[in-house]
Design an enzyme around this catalytic site. Sequence first.
Site, short mmCIF file in Angstrom:
data_model
loop_
_atom_site.label_atom_id
_atom_site.label_comp_id
_atom_site.label_asym_id
_atom_site.label_seq_id
_atom_site.Cartn_x
_atom_site.Cartn_y
_atom_site.Cartn_z
N GLY A 158 90.69 24.48 11.95
CA GLY A 158 90.58 23.33 11.05
C GLY A 158 91.84 22.93 10.32
O GLY A 158 91.78 22.27 9.29
N ASN B 159 93.92 20.69 11.27
CA ASN B 159 93.97 19.22 11.29
C ASN B 159 93.00 18.61 10.28
O ASN B 159 93.31 17.60 9.65
CB ASN B 159 93.68 18.68 12.70
CG ASN B 159 94.91 18.77 13.59
OD1 ASN B 159 95.83 17.99 13.46
ND2 ASN B 159 94.94 19.78 14.45
N ARG C 283 83.78 20.91 22.48
CA ARG C 283 82.58 20.55 23.21
C ARG C 283 82.74 19.12 23.72
O ARG C 283 83.18 18.25 22.97
CB ARG C 283 81.41 20.62 22.22
CG ARG C 283 80.06 20.80 22.79
CD ARG C 283 79.11 21.15 21.67
NE ARG C 283 79.17 22.57 21.34
CZ ARG C 283 78.63 23.52 22.09
NH1 ARG C 283 78.01 23.22 23.21
NH2 ARG C 283 78.71 24.78 21.73
N ASN D 135 90.55 11.40 19.39
CA ASN D 135 90.83 12.82 19.64
C ASN D 135 92.32 13.06 19.50
O ASN D 135 93.13 12.16 19.73
CB ASN D 135 90.36 13.20 21.06
CG ASN D 135 90.57 14.67 21.36
OD1 ASN D 135 90.33 15.54 20.50
ND2 ASN D 135 91.04 14.99 22.55
N HIS E 97 95.37 15.65 20.92
CA HIS E 97 95.62 16.63 21.98
C HIS E 97 97.08 17.08 21.93
O HIS E 97 97.98 16.23 21.82
CB HIS E 97 95.28 16.02 23.34
CG HIS E 97 95.39 17.01 24.45
ND1 HIS E 97 94.41 17.97 24.67
CD2 HIS E 97 96.36 17.25 25.35
CE1 HIS E 97 94.79 18.74 25.67
NE2 HIS E 97 95.96 18.32 26.11
C1 GRF Z 1 94.76 21.28 17.94
O1 GRF Z 1 95.88 21.78 18.63
C2 GRF Z 1 94.24 20.02 18.59
O2 GRF Z 1 95.25 19.25 19.16
C3 GRF Z 1 93.35 20.57 19.66
O3 GRF Z 1 92.71 21.68 19.06
C4 GRF Z 1 93.57 22.23 18.07
C5 GRF Z 1 92.80 22.34 16.79
O4 GRF Z 1 93.51 23.00 15.78
N1 GRF Z 1 92.42 19.55 20.13
P1 GRF Z 1 92.93 23.08 14.30
O5 GRF Z 1 91.51 23.65 14.41
O6 GRF Z 1 92.92 21.69 13.74
O7 GRF Z 1 93.84 23.99 13.55
#
Ligand code: GRF
Length: 194
Positions: A11, A13, A90, A106, A108
């Site tokens: 989490g 992000n 998911r 999303n 990535h």
């Molecule tokens: C990130 O690297 C994102 O790009 C990918 O999953 C990871 C999630 O990281 N889809 P966090 O849970 O936000 O630390």
Amino acid sequence: MNLAVFASGNGSNFSAIVKAIKEGKVRVRSLILVCDNPGAFVLKRAQKAGVRVILASRGDFPSRKDFEAAIIQRLKIYKIDLIVLAGFMRMLSPAFVERYRNRILNIHPSLLPAFKGAHAIKDAFEDKVPFTGVTVHVVDEKMDHGPVILQERLKIKSRDSFVSLEKRIHALEHKLYPRAIELFYNSKVGSGKR
Ligand code: GRF
């Protein structure tokens, strides 16, 4: 905008988005977290930040349809305008994507279409490509696929280890995601505003 962040794990992000909202960099009326993993660290982050959580474990529902129906029901209650996936492990069904067409983003950790999948940072590091990066895109029915909103390149330095590269990618994500959300939904050039 009423925003829902979907996350399954750490989490970081999610926290970056919360911080950007607090700093006024992303204009959001209300925020909720949707999590499918009762053991996820993101739940602690949400609690600390005072963000409302919808916890839905896939295992508690007989089918993916029921699982998603339960989430949709809650999204309707909170009048969610935009969904952002932030480490949500998911795939959403085509029916879910259709229902929220152009309203799911999303992030990535690669320059899509390069290095799709769950190990994008490692794959880029092991491939010894000179550059990798981060992509924020609109979600469609295919994995790590859909119109790109923002993409930023990052040079892999000769002294980078996998760990240092991962750290740099995450830092870039934390900068890029809030910016992409604001751009997509709130700016006049964005197509997300309804
Ligand atoms: C990130 O690297 C994102 O790009 C990918 O999953 C990871 C999630 O990281 N889809 P966090 O849970 O936000 O630390």
